[in-house]
Enzyme design. Structure first.
Site, PDB file in Angstrom:
ATOM      1  CD  GLN A  14      -3.014  -1.065   0.213  1.00  0.00           C
ATOM      2  OE1 GLN A  14      -3.265  -0.003  -0.361  1.00  0.00           O
ATOM      3  NE2 GLN A  14      -3.680  -2.172  -0.046  1.00  0.00           N
ATOM      4  CB  CYS A  65      -8.045 -10.111   1.167  1.00  0.00           C
ATOM      5  SG  CYS A  65      -7.105  -8.664   0.782  1.00  0.00           S
TER       6      CYS A  65
HETATM    7  N1  PMP Z   1      -0.438  -7.017   1.543  1.00  0.00           N
HETATM    8  C1  PMP Z   1      -1.261  -5.958   1.578  1.00  0.00           C
HETATM    9  C2  PMP Z   1      -1.000  -4.870   2.569  1.00  0.00           C
HETATM   10  C3  PMP Z   1      -2.341  -5.878   0.696  1.00  0.00           C
HETATM   11  O1  PMP Z   1      -3.153  -4.826   0.740  1.00  0.00           O
HETATM   12  C4  PMP Z   1      -2.543  -6.923  -0.230  1.00  0.00           C
HETATM   13  C5  PMP Z   1      -3.706  -6.889  -1.191  1.00  0.00           C
HETATM   14  N2  PMP Z   1      -4.928  -6.630  -0.580  1.00  0.00           N
HETATM   15  C6  PMP Z   1      -1.641  -8.002  -0.239  1.00  0.00           C
HETATM   16  C7  PMP Z   1      -0.604  -8.005   0.666  1.00  0.00           C
HETATM   17  C8  PMP Z   1      -1.786  -9.151  -1.179  1.00  0.00           C
HETATM   18  O2  PMP Z   1      -1.606  -8.731  -2.484  1.00  0.00           O
HETATM   19  P1  PMP Z   1      -2.020  -9.713  -3.701  1.00  0.00           P
HETATM   20  O3  PMP Z   1      -3.467 -10.038  -3.476  1.00  0.00           O
HETATM   21  O4  PMP Z   1      -1.787  -8.889  -4.909  1.00  0.00           O
HETATM   22  O5  PMP Z   1      -1.158 -10.897  -3.609  1.00  0.00           O
END
Ligand code: PMP
Length: 395
Positions: free
Chosen positions: A191, A337
């Protein structure tokens, strides 16, 4: 005519910048070679991949050889945690100790908990302050003789609070001076990339994860930056790509897109940050003024310039998201997520919100294409939505 879409969910994902997309296109159908092939098409693919690696390295101020392409930050976080702890336990009989903050992304928390559950590592989940910040003295006290990994996210994906990464890096460096078994400092910078200094050397970072789709690049591509001397084993084994550390034919178009996306972020500089912050502040001020019993969560001072995380007492976050969606305004409750779960967000609970407050919260995350009119439109329609939802819930 279809209403204009107002996308205020840029912390979940961003659209690919058109300039980035344009650079990616040839790698689907003209320059489609496999970087491992020895012929001309392979050579061109290899060159494009190495150019992208240099773009990423230049952004992070590290060596290109310290960049490994992955499928995204989830993979990078998993790899770093499993790969490092596996390597350490292969080489010594000590059970290593890991420190992470209580509000890390699940892709850090879950692998760390798995190791703990299977007796492969000790784990400390560091509490965070009501402001959403990791506190240095609490971290210092948690460090033990066998601490080998500290993983603290650069900026939280829900409340947008920015952690004292430079101070943590400095602290770990000092402690490491008198240690034979060094502590590795990892940060999940997903982020942060759009807005914050990510110079791994001046920040004292040993390992860093990021994802392309949060920075106006494509989905399904990310990196793990790993300082040269950090021990790790590979998890994805096979054909030996990425210097034998991450096998599998490379996502060439994605890699090219990631490199270009990082180049673009670098070129935007501080004016962009100031503009987005002005719009974000206008949104927050307007909401707090016009909607009673609303509150901002997390530190205002140490906060990403695009994040507004607000609790509306007596209104359900999910219902607010749905009502805004009907008006073509896209926001979210917890992080994308975690939004499949009905549990209150563990991030919000970790900063001291009650389950009720947590359920009544919405994250607005502005982005590169957010305009003043967008914010004015949201401010115009939100008070009535909240009023209506509060009436329905009888609170
Ligand atoms: N770390 C953080 C702080 C995130 O915001 C996210 C995505 N929501 C992720 C890891 C994981 O990223 P990705 O879904 O692209 O693997």
């Amino acid at each position: 005519m279809k209403n204009k879409e107002i996308y205020l969910d840029n912390s979940a994902t961003t659209s690919v910048d058109p300039a980035v997309f344009k650079k990616m296109q040839p790698y689907f159908y003209q320059e489609y070679g496999n970087p491992s092939s020895v012929h001309k098409l392979g050579e061109k693919a290899r060159q494009a991949m190495e150019k992208a690696r240099e773009q990423v390295a230049s952004f992070l101020n590290c060596f290109p050889e310290e960049i490994y392409f992955t499928a995204g930050a989830t993979e990078s976080n998993n790899w770093l945690i499993y790969g490092l702890i596996n390597k350490i336990t292969e080489e010594s009989s000590f059970k290593p100790h890991i420190i992470i903050s209580a509000f890390e992304h699940k892709s850090v928390i879950e692998p760390a908990k798995y190791l703990e559950k299977n007796n492969l590592a000790e784990l400390t989940l560091l509490p965070v302050s009501k402001d959403g910040l990791v506190e240095l003295d609490i971290l210092k006290k948690a460090i033990k003789k066998n601490t080998r990994l500290i993983s603290i996210m650069y900026a939280n994906n829900e409340v947008g609070t920015v952690q004292p990464i430079k101070e943590i890096g400095k602290l770990i460096k000092e402690i490491n001076q008198s240690r034979k078994q060094k502590i590795v400092f990892h940060t999940d910078a997903v982020q942060a990339i759009n807005y914050l200094d990510c110079n791994v050397n001046s920040l004292g970072i040993d390992a860093l994860s990021l994802s392309g789709h949060k920075i106006y690049g494509p989905k399904g591509i990310g990196i793990l930056y790993l300082r040269k001397e950090i021990p790790i084993i590979s998890l994805i084994r096979g054909g030996g790509q990425e210097r034998n550390m991450r096998s599998g034919t490379e996502n060439l178009a994605g890699i090219v897109g990631l490199g270009e996306a990082m180049k673009k972020v670098k070129s935007l500089g501080s004016i962009y940050n100031q503009n987005i912050k002005k719009l974000r502040n206008k949104l927050i001020t307007g909401i707090l003024k016009d909607i009673s019993n609303s509150q901002i969560n997390g530190s205002m001072e140490n906060r990403l310039p695009n994040n507004a995380h607000i609790s509306f007492r007596g209104a359900e976050g999910e219902s607010i998201v749905m009502a805004l969606s009907q008006k073509n305004i896209f926001v979210s409750t917890a992080s994308a997520c975690a939004s499949h779960s009905l549990e209150p967000s563990y991030v919000l609970i970790s900063i001291g919100l009650s389950p009720e407050q947590a359920h009544g919260s919405v994250r607005f995350s502005l982005g590169r294409w957010t305009t003043n009119q967008d914010i004015e439109y949201v401010l115009k329609i939100l008070p009535d939505i909240i009023k209506r939802l509060r009436k329905i819930s009888g609170r």
